[in-house]
Design a protein around this motif. Sequence first.
Motif, PDB file in Angstrom:
ATOM      1  N   ASN A  88       7.496   7.219   4.654  1.00 35.52           N
ATOM      2  CA  ASN A  88       8.667   6.370   4.449  1.00 35.52           C
ATOM      3  C   ASN A  88       8.941   6.252   2.955  1.00 35.52           C
ATOM      4  O   ASN A  88       8.017   6.289   2.145  1.00 35.52           O
ATOM      5  N   ARG A 100       6.131  15.439   4.666  1.00 38.18           N
ATOM      6  CA  ARG A 100       4.915  14.622   4.687  1.00 38.18           C
ATOM      7  C   ARG A 100       4.926  13.485   5.700  1.00 38.18           C
ATOM      8  O   ARG A 100       3.993  12.705   5.752  1.00 38.18           O
ATOM      9  N   GLN A 101       5.975  13.324   6.443  1.00 34.99           N
ATOM     10  CA  GLN A 101       6.068  12.220   7.400  1.00 34.99           C
ATOM     11  C   GLN A 101       5.789  10.877   6.728  1.00 34.99           C
ATOM     12  O   GLN A 101       4.907  10.132   7.152  1.00 34.99           O
ATOM     13  N   ASP A 146      -1.242  13.233  -1.893  1.00 34.20           N
ATOM     14  CA  ASP A 146      -2.469  14.016  -1.678  1.00 34.20           C
ATOM     15  C   ASP A 146      -3.711  13.178  -1.942  1.00 34.20           C
ATOM     16  O   ASP A 146      -4.710  13.307  -1.249  1.00 34.20           O
ATOM     17  N   GLU A 186      -6.716   6.940   9.264  1.00 38.63           N
ATOM     18  CA  GLU A 186      -5.431   7.626   9.260  1.00 38.63           C
ATOM     19  C   GLU A 186      -5.168   8.260   7.902  1.00 38.63           C
ATOM     20  O   GLU A 186      -4.715   9.395   7.799  1.00 38.63           O
ATOM     21  N   ARG A 187      -5.474   7.508   6.844  1.00 42.06           N
ATOM     22  CA  ARG A 187      -5.240   8.020   5.491  1.00 42.06           C
ATOM     23  C   ARG A 187      -6.221   9.122   5.143  1.00 42.06           C
ATOM     24  O   ARG A 187      -5.862  10.091   4.475  1.00 42.06           O
ATOM     25  N   LEU A 188      -7.447   8.969   5.586  1.00 48.47           N
ATOM     26  CA  LEU A 188      -8.441  10.009   5.348  1.00 48.47           C
ATOM     27  C   LEU A 188      -7.948  11.315   5.995  1.00 48.47           C
ATOM     28  O   LEU A 188      -7.972  12.382   5.380  1.00 48.47           O
ATOM     29  N   LEU A 189      -7.470  11.220   7.234  1.00 45.98           N
ATOM     30  CA  LEU A 189      -6.988  12.409   7.945  1.00 45.98           C
ATOM     31  C   LEU A 189      -5.781  13.015   7.234  1.00 45.98           C
ATOM     32  O   LEU A 189      -5.677  14.228   7.085  1.00 45.98           O
ATOM     33  N   ARG A 190      -4.866  12.157   6.748  1.00 45.28           N
ATOM     34  CA  ARG A 190      -3.708  12.660   5.999  1.00 45.28           C
ATOM     35  C   ARG A 190      -4.159  13.444   4.761  1.00 45.28           C
ATOM     36  O   ARG A 190      -3.598  14.478   4.427  1.00 45.28           O
ATOM     37  N   ARG A 191      -5.158  12.913   4.079  1.00 45.74           N
ATOM     38  CA  ARG A 191      -5.608  13.566   2.846  1.00 45.74           C
ATOM     39  C   ARG A 191      -6.219  14.937   3.100  1.00 45.74           C
ATOM     40  O   ARG A 191      -6.196  15.793   2.231  1.00 45.74           O
ATOM     41  N   GLU A 222       0.869  -1.169   0.000  1.00 45.94           N
ATOM     42  CA  GLU A 222       0.000   0.000   0.000  1.00 45.94           C
ATOM     43  C   GLU A 222       0.902   1.214   0.000  1.00 45.94           C
ATOM     44  O   GLU A 222       1.418   1.608   1.035  1.00 45.94           O
ATOM     45  N   PHE A 266      10.125   7.165  13.761  1.00 47.40           N
ATOM     46  CA  PHE A 266      10.335   6.955  12.333  1.00 47.40           C
ATOM     47  C   PHE A 266       9.076   6.609  11.573  1.00 47.40           C
ATOM     48  O   PHE A 266       8.985   6.802  10.378  1.00 47.40           O
ATOM     49  N   HIS A 267       8.099   6.021  12.276  1.00 48.87           N
ATOM     50  CA  HIS A 267       6.837   5.689  11.615  1.00 48.87           C
ATOM     51  C   HIS A 267       5.717   6.427  12.330  1.00 48.87           C
ATOM     52  O   HIS A 267       4.953   5.842  13.076  1.00 48.87           O
ATOM     53  N   PRO A 268       5.618   7.737  12.097  1.00 48.76           N
ATOM     54  CA  PRO A 268       4.625   8.539  12.821  1.00 48.76           C
ATOM     55  C   PRO A 268       3.212   8.068  12.501  1.00 48.76           C
ATOM     56  O   PRO A 268       2.891   7.804  11.346  1.00 48.76           O
ATOM     57  N   THR A 293      -4.067   9.858  -1.940  1.00 45.86           N
ATOM     58  CA  THR A 293      -4.228   8.563  -1.273  1.00 45.86           C
ATOM     59  C   THR A 293      -4.129   8.649   0.243  1.00 45.86           C
ATOM     60  O   THR A 293      -4.741   7.863   0.946  1.00 45.86           O
ATOM     61  N   GLY A 294      -3.298   9.550   0.755  1.00 45.26           N
ATOM     62  CA  GLY A 294      -3.030   9.564   2.194  1.00 45.26           C
ATOM     63  C   GLY A 294      -2.072   8.468   2.607  1.00 45.26           C
ATOM     64  O   GLY A 294      -1.907   8.200   3.793  1.00 45.26           O
ATOM     65  N   TYR A 295      -1.426   7.823   1.640  1.00 44.70           N
ATOM     66  CA  TYR A 295      -0.480   6.743   1.955  1.00 44.70           C
ATOM     67  C   TYR A 295       0.682   7.257   2.803  1.00 44.70           C
ATOM     68  O   TYR A 295       1.038   8.447   2.749  1.00 44.70           O
ATOM     69  N   GLU A 296       1.323   6.320   3.520  1.00 47.35           N
ATOM     70  CA  GLU A 296       2.438   6.646   4.406  1.00 47.35           C
ATOM     71  C   GLU A 296       3.766   6.282   3.762  1.00 47.35           C
ATOM     72  O   GLU A 296       4.813   6.429   4.373  1.00 47.35           O
TER      73      GLU A 296
END
Lengths: 624, 217
Positions: free
Chosen positions: A343, A340-341, A306, B33-38, A263, B49-51, A308-311
């Motif tokens: 990886n 963007r925090q 933007d 989490e992804r919704l909030l990031r968007r 993902e 390292f993995h916030p 997806t919100g992927y990490e």
Amino acid sequence: MTDFQHNHLRQRIERILPTVVKPGRYVGGELNQVIKDWESVRTHLALVFPDIYDLGHSNLGLAILYDLLNQRSDVLAERAYSPWIDMEAALREADIPLFSLESKRPLSEFDIIGVSLPYETLFTNFLNILDLSQIPIFSKDRGDHHPLIIAGGQSVYNPEPVAPFVDAFVIGEGEEAMLDVVDVHQAWVSANQTRGELLIHLAEIPGVYVPSLYQVDYAPDGTPLPVTPLHLAASVPVTKRIMAELPQPLTKFLVPNVEVVQERVNIEIMRGCTRGCRFCHAGMVNRPIRERPLEEILESLRAGLDQTGYEEVSLLSLSSSDYTEIVPLIESLRELLCERQVNISLPSLRIESFSEPLMDQLQTLSPGGGFTLAPEAGTERLRNIINKPISDQELMETVRSIFEHGWNSIKLYFMIGHPQETMEDVAAIAELSKTILQEGKRIVGGRARLHVGVSTFIPKPHTPFQWATFDHTQSIEAKLALLHDGLHGSKIKMTWNDPQASLLEAWLSRGDRRMANVIYHAWQNGARFDAWSEHFNIDLWRQAFEQAQLDPDFYTKRAKDLDETLPWDHINAGVRKSFLQRDYKWSLEGQIRPDCRQNCYACGILSDFSELRLTAPNGGWKCP
Amino acid sequence: MTQQENITRIRVEYTKGPSLRFTGHLDMQRLWERLLRRTGLPIRYSQGFHPRARLNLASALPLGFISQSELLDFWMDQPRPLDEIHQKLADNAPAGLIIRSVQVIDLSEDALQVQMKASEFTVRFFETQSQDLLEQKVSEILSSDEIIRKRRKKTYDLRPLIIDLQAEPLEDGQVGLSMHLRAEEGATGRPDEVLDQMGYTNTDYIVSRTALTLENG
């Protein structure tokens, strides 16, 4: 199907879902999914990955086609994957045909089904999908009302083993070719012609191979004769399709509602590789090198995050460290990481292209994690034979630099089974690995870890080793045993490929059109999910060879004559047979062929695509 | 550095529609989490390292259920107008997730899971049910002093977890069930357990959560 029947089907699907494992695989509904009104769209296309959703979802090629096809207002593209064993049983039990995730329509109602076949162990799943969709398995049994079955992907550079099941192949890069296929299909529908006429029109598209338009005969010794085209539209050879420059990067990734294998935002930074490793199928068939401009990479990564919100983001290529602006790229990625925090993963770094500035930059991206290198062979002698000429000293310097820059763990990939390999070469893998771990311990102490991954050499089509043999199972097992003994007590972790699974891959990748019968029988015997060790059963395949009256050893244990016709000779992957012959001879003499970005060795790409190259932007191709 | 006094806790009420029916609790957390990031809102993250975004879901919804009322808290480093937050969440939500309301919550309030008291559900059956039979089954359940059941190798009494159970007509005219079940830590009634006790399996029905009751609610 009427609305009433369709609603009824949806309800029946809804009712079996609670009985299967991970039903979220079968419902769609992801962010960025495209839903269109069925009736108001001209062409309905299903994109199929013949393994489970969890794996297929991450396939970048299909994701690009999904986006590209759905950008057309006259096309609707939906998705389908292999149902897992329990879902297959539930579907068959309830007599529910395989359906698309978006509209829950049976696949048999689509106009075109595009199947991705990146590797050979998906072949039985492909047949199973046709069967679950209630579509005839063999192309010859399909009528005007059946969907057109198109296949593409890296495995179909030798299309022959699956030729009788596929109406038309897209050889090479599919981005433009699939749009052409849709256009031809629409024109065919308007003209109200027969299916046979559709196939002829398809064969006229550059890069499209329609196997039923070619007759294949065999010499008394079992080797194929040159194919006979049965129609003027059937060209020999069929030359692969490529793009002058990389297509616009995908940013609108579908975000799954259940966990899948990868993902992340994927971006292809470069296509092709010029290193010329002789065993490497991808390096031979994906020429020439086309790089994506740095700015475009960064812009699309931001847009992808933007949307997806992927990490996590991952940069894809066959050899990332060969990207011209790799150091500035990593510098910019570090900014992105802070902003963007997220990886960042950057696979496929090559030992030869390591440098201190690169290591300094990489260190800031992912300290502490693992580092992967692929020396492939234990001795310089064998590395020269396979054209991966790295000296032991170069390897040790790289490893030292990795440990000194803060990494504790290294994974090394090796390959065993090459015909020129001796037991000394194999023993050297263990010795080299132990020396590397020792070096790690000297630098980082007890935290140093080494993982050795061992794969089996497969002489792949369109590579200089296509004439070579596949190693005997007993010999592979003896080599693995030698490695186990050599690494015993060293605390080095070793993983390896099942030699039987490699044997299957060798059979299927090197097969001719007769191999289709073997695949058909194996599927009927119950073979599916051959890429999954818990489902793969070589006995089903041995039985299938008997049923098809073919000798499996013919495909793997016989060194091919340099002049004999190969089952894939009528497919032009861009690299000429004469070039491969010369390269094979060089390998036998231990002669290396340097990276062709410095000096052109006339592999064939530039002469086949000279006009296309003129349309590429400046510096787009890395050929001299 | 974030000023401690700027930290804001936001509570969202949202729906979980049919397309999210098979998205489990952990997957819902990742989805949020992804919704909030968007949204680009100043979401509060953990360090390292993995916030990870800090968020808190009130109550896990069993796989296969849908819901008209789910609750979630998340934290921001700076305050933002509520209508802006609502709009950004709505704009970035996947199909099936509709934002019903957004409010600011006191930072000192207990975690949502701790505040949970009870849940209400409605059950819709795929096949038409006889009202009489359903009512009979309901009264059998309600008249029992105890209903000893086994779940995940543990024996428990389901009866005291049932606050109310009724057969009732649904919008489409079919007869279904409404349930009001306790949902406290260590004492949570599951609708599928009640339905199993009544002789139904999970291919017979769809359950929808209609309301959550909080301690202070």
